[in-house]
Design a protein around this motif. Structure first.
Motif, PDB file in Angstrom:
ATOM      1  N   ILE A 116       0.863  -1.192   0.000  1.00 44.68           N
ATOM      2  CA  ILE A 116       0.000   0.000   0.000  1.00 44.68           C
ATOM      3  C   ILE A 116       0.889   1.228   0.000  1.00 44.68           C
ATOM      4  O   ILE A 116       1.905   1.274   0.692  1.00 44.68           O
ATOM      5  N   HIS A 117       0.472   2.217  -0.802  1.00 38.78           N
ATOM      6  CA  HIS A 117       1.296   3.413  -0.985  1.00 38.78           C
ATOM      7  C   HIS A 117       0.401   4.650  -0.868  1.00 38.78           C
ATOM      8  O   HIS A 117      -0.704   4.675  -1.428  1.00 38.78           O
ATOM      9  N   PRO A 118       0.887   5.710  -0.184  1.00 40.13           N
ATOM     10  CA  PRO A 118       0.032   6.868   0.062  1.00 40.13           C
ATOM     11  C   PRO A 118       0.003   7.907  -1.058  1.00 40.13           C
ATOM     12  O   PRO A 118       0.239   9.094  -0.826  1.00 40.13           O
ATOM     13  N   SER A 119      -0.262   7.458  -2.273  1.00 45.86           N
ATOM     14  CA  SER A 119      -0.521   8.389  -3.384  1.00 45.86           C
ATOM     15  C   SER A 119      -1.327   7.649  -4.427  1.00 45.86           C
ATOM     16  O   SER A 119      -1.492   6.426  -4.350  1.00 45.86           O
ATOM     17  N   LEU A 120      -1.803   8.417  -5.409  1.00 47.81           N
ATOM     18  CA  LEU A 120      -2.493   7.791  -6.543  1.00 47.81           C
ATOM     19  C   LEU A 120      -1.427   7.408  -7.565  1.00 47.81           C
ATOM     20  O   LEU A 120      -1.108   8.186  -8.469  1.00 47.81           O
ATOM     21  N   LEU A 121      -0.853   6.223  -7.387  1.00 47.62           N
ATOM     22  CA  LEU A 121       0.156   5.760  -8.345  1.00 47.62           C
ATOM     23  C   LEU A 121      -0.468   5.712  -9.736  1.00 47.62           C
ATOM     24  O   LEU A 121      -1.660   5.479  -9.859  1.00 47.62           O
ATOM     25  N   GLY A 126       7.816   6.149  -4.337  1.00 44.61           N
ATOM     26  CA  GLY A 126       8.977   6.387  -3.469  1.00 44.61           C
ATOM     27  C   GLY A 126       8.618   7.076  -2.170  1.00 44.61           C
ATOM     28  O   GLY A 126       7.459   7.111  -1.752  1.00 44.61           O
ATOM     29  N   LEU A 127       9.646   7.675  -1.563  1.00 44.35           N
ATOM     30  CA  LEU A 127       9.472   8.284  -0.241  1.00 44.35           C
ATOM     31  C   LEU A 127       8.717   9.614  -0.327  1.00 44.35           C
ATOM     32  O   LEU A 127       8.674  10.248  -1.380  1.00 44.35           O
ATOM     33  N   ASP A 128       8.129  10.003   0.804  1.00 42.72           N
ATOM     34  CA  ASP A 128       7.506  11.323   0.968  1.00 42.72           C
ATOM     35  C   ASP A 128       6.445  11.611  -0.092  1.00 42.72           C
ATOM     36  O   ASP A 128       6.394  12.706  -0.674  1.00 42.72           O
ATOM     37  N   ALA A 129       5.590  10.638  -0.328  1.00 42.68           N
ATOM     38  CA  ALA A 129       4.562  10.789  -1.373  1.00 42.68           C
ATOM     39  C   ALA A 129       3.620  11.958  -1.069  1.00 42.68           C
ATOM     40  O   ALA A 129       3.202  12.686  -1.979  1.00 42.68           O
ATOM     41  N   GLN A 130       3.319  12.154   0.226  1.00 42.07           N
ATOM     42  CA  GLN A 130       2.386  13.236   0.565  1.00 42.07           C
ATOM     43  C   GLN A 130       3.040  14.593   0.312  1.00 42.07           C
ATOM     44  O   GLN A 130       2.389  15.530  -0.170  1.00 42.07           O
ATOM     45  N   THR A 144      -3.036   3.759  -2.907  1.00 47.04           N
ATOM     46  CA  THR A 144      -3.059   2.704  -3.925  1.00 47.04           C
ATOM     47  C   THR A 144      -2.591   1.396  -3.306  1.00 47.04           C
ATOM     48  O   THR A 144      -1.582   1.376  -2.600  1.00 47.04           O
ATOM     49  N   VAL A 145      -3.311   0.317  -3.599  1.00 46.83           N
ATOM     50  CA  VAL A 145      -2.789  -1.026  -3.314  1.00 46.83           C
ATOM     51  C   VAL A 145      -2.394  -1.639  -4.647  1.00 46.83           C
ATOM     52  O   VAL A 145      -3.156  -1.588  -5.622  1.00 46.83           O
ATOM     53  N   HIS A 146      -1.183  -2.188  -4.682  1.00 42.61           N
ATOM     54  CA  HIS A 146      -0.676  -2.739  -5.947  1.00 42.61           C
ATOM     55  C   HIS A 146       0.115  -4.010  -5.699  1.00 42.61           C
ATOM     56  O   HIS A 146       0.595  -4.248  -4.578  1.00 42.61           O
ATOM     57  N   PHE A 147       0.218  -4.827  -6.751  1.00 44.44           N
ATOM     58  CA  PHE A 147       1.125  -5.963  -6.674  1.00 44.44           C
ATOM     59  C   PHE A 147       2.552  -5.429  -6.698  1.00 44.44           C
ATOM     60  O   PHE A 147       2.834  -4.428  -7.375  1.00 44.44           O
ATOM     61  N   PRO A 156       1.402  -3.740 -10.945  1.00 40.21           N
ATOM     62  CA  PRO A 156       0.001  -3.577 -11.342  1.00 40.21           C
ATOM     63  C   PRO A 156      -0.906  -3.120 -10.202  1.00 40.21           C
ATOM     64  O   PRO A 156      -0.844  -3.649  -9.089  1.00 40.21           O
ATOM     65  N   ILE A 157      -1.735  -2.134 -10.524  1.00 45.04           N
ATOM     66  CA  ILE A 157      -2.604  -1.522  -9.515  1.00 45.04           C
ATOM     67  C   ILE A 157      -3.843  -2.389  -9.293  1.00 45.04           C
ATOM     68  O   ILE A 157      -4.472  -2.856 -10.244  1.00 45.04           O
ATOM     69  N   ILE A 158      -4.182  -2.577  -8.015  1.00 41.54           N
ATOM     70  CA  ILE A 158      -5.359  -3.388  -7.656  1.00 41.54           C
ATOM     71  C   ILE A 158      -6.536  -2.493  -7.286  1.00 41.54           C
ATOM     72  O   ILE A 158      -7.659  -2.726  -7.721  1.00 41.54           O
ATOM     73  N   ALA A 159      -6.288  -1.463  -6.489  1.00 39.41           N
ATOM     74  CA  ALA A 159      -7.389  -0.599  -6.044  1.00 39.41           C
ATOM     75  C   ALA A 159      -6.835   0.740  -5.579  1.00 39.41           C
ATOM     76  O   ALA A 159      -5.681   0.832  -5.134  1.00 39.41           O
ATOM     77  N   GLN A 160      -7.683   1.772  -5.703  1.00 40.06           N
ATOM     78  CA  GLN A 160      -7.273   3.112  -5.270  1.00 40.06           C
ATOM     79  C   GLN A 160      -8.438   3.825  -4.594  1.00 40.06           C
ATOM     80  O   GLN A 160      -9.597   3.512  -4.856  1.00 40.06           O
ATOM     81  N   ARG A 161      -8.091   4.776  -3.746  1.00 36.54           N
ATOM     82  CA  ARG A 161      -9.095   5.670  -3.155  1.00 36.54           C
ATOM     83  C   ARG A 161      -8.578   7.098  -3.222  1.00 36.54           C
ATOM     84  O   ARG A 161      -7.384   7.337  -3.038  1.00 36.54           O
ATOM     85  N   VAL A 162      -9.501   8.005  -3.437  1.00 35.69           N
ATOM     86  CA  VAL A 162      -9.138   9.408  -3.635  1.00 35.69           C
ATOM     87  C   VAL A 162      -9.477  10.209  -2.381  1.00 35.69           C
ATOM     88  O   VAL A 162     -10.499   9.960  -1.745  1.00 35.69           O
ATOM     89  N   VAL A 163      -8.617  11.173  -2.026  1.00 35.85           N
ATOM     90  CA  VAL A 163      -8.969  12.146  -0.978  1.00 35.85           C
ATOM     91  C   VAL A 163      -8.666  13.547  -1.510  1.00 35.85           C
ATOM     92  O   VAL A 163      -7.776  13.713  -2.346  1.00 35.85           O
ATOM     93  N   PRO A 164      -9.395  14.554  -1.022  1.00 35.60           N
ATOM     94  CA  PRO A 164      -9.081  15.917  -1.452  1.00 35.60           C
ATOM     95  C   PRO A 164      -7.790  16.410  -0.819  1.00 35.60           C
ATOM     96  O   PRO A 164      -7.432  15.997   0.285  1.00 35.60           O
ATOM     97  N   VAL A 165      -7.106  17.299  -1.533  1.00 35.75           N
ATOM     98  CA  VAL A 165      -5.978  18.033  -0.935  1.00 35.75           C
ATOM     99  C   VAL A 165      -6.503  19.444  -0.673  1.00 35.75           C
ATOM    100  O   VAL A 165      -6.944  20.123  -1.600  1.00 35.75           O
ATOM    101  N   LEU A 166      -6.488  19.866   0.600  1.00 35.98           N
ATOM    102  CA  LEU A 166      -7.048  21.170   0.959  1.00 35.98           C
ATOM    103  C   LEU A 166      -5.978  22.251   0.881  1.00 35.98           C
ATOM    104  O   LEU A 166      -4.776  21.976   1.000  1.00 35.98           O
TER     105      LEU A 166
END
Ligand code: GRF
Length: 202
Positions: A116-121, A126-130, A144-147, A156-166
């Motif tokens: 799991i990675h904290p961006s929309l791959l 890599g590091l510091d995605a936020q 993003t969860v990916h293989f 390969p991407i399995i699933a993603q979720r979106v959040v707003p950036v304020l």
């Protein structure tokens, strides 16, 4: 009529290096049935001080520390693979595990390692995605969860979720918002992958 054959429970091995909140999210999802027919076989950390180790033990899960410091990646990975195989692990979930896996590790569990990675791959691997998201001024991010394959966060991407950036987001506030979605997304993705595996193994 004969009883339906009970399906074998999938055995999940989780690799952590730190806090372990995604590991806890997976444990909770198995506990409340969102990931059916699965169990956590082991939690492995490359860091003896990882806070997630205590959380896993508190939940009655076996933990193993396999220190990385001063060891070549291949040698370190060989020991982790052996620990996973000894426990008949079917699926490996990286949850804040901070070391890139060797080719040998990938070959040992083909299409059976998730991250799991904290961006929309493919944005911001890599590091510091936020921080990368904030620096680029984008208005949405997510997780993003990916293989896992031989690329950095590029499998390969399995699933993603979106959040707003304020507009007033800091790295911390954005990270908290994304992490909350990670905790929902990872269990869903693991459930989907286990359903696929069950289909192929049936
Ligand atoms: C998460 O943001 C995850 O996406 C990234 O590392 C962080 C781990 O958090 N790979 P935790 O250890 O699961 O709390």
């Amino acid at each position: 009529m004969a009883d339906a054959k009970p399906s074998k429970r999938a055995r999940i091995g989780i690799l952590i290096s730190g806090w372990g909140s995604n590991m806890v999210a997976l444990v909770d999802a198995i506990g409340d049935g969102r990931i059916p027919n699965a169990e956590i076989a082991v939690v492995i950390s490359d860091q003896p001080e990882a806070r997630g180790l205590v959380k896993a033990r508190d939940r009655g899960i076996e933990t193993v520390v396999i220190k990385r410091s001063g060891r070549r990646r291949e040698e370190h990975d060989r020991e982790i693979v052996a620990a996973l195989r000894n426990r008949q692990v079917d699926l490996v979930c990286l949850a804040g595990y901070m070391r890139v896996l060797s080719g040998e590790f990938l070959k040992a569990f083909p299409r059976r390692i998730l991250n799991i990675h904290p961006s929309l791959l493919p944005l911001f691997p890599g590091l510091d995605a936020q921080k990368q998201a904030l620096d680029n001024g984008i208005k949405v991010s997510g997780c993003t969860v990916h293989f896992v394959d031989e690329t950095l966060d590029g499998g390969p991407i399995i699933a993603q979720r979106v959040v707003p950036v304020l507009d007033d987001d800091t790295v911390e506030s954005l990270s908290v918002r994304i992490l909350a979605e990670e905790h929902r997304l990872y269990p869903e993705a693991v459930r989907m992958v286990l359903e696929q595996i069950a289909c192929f193994d049936a």
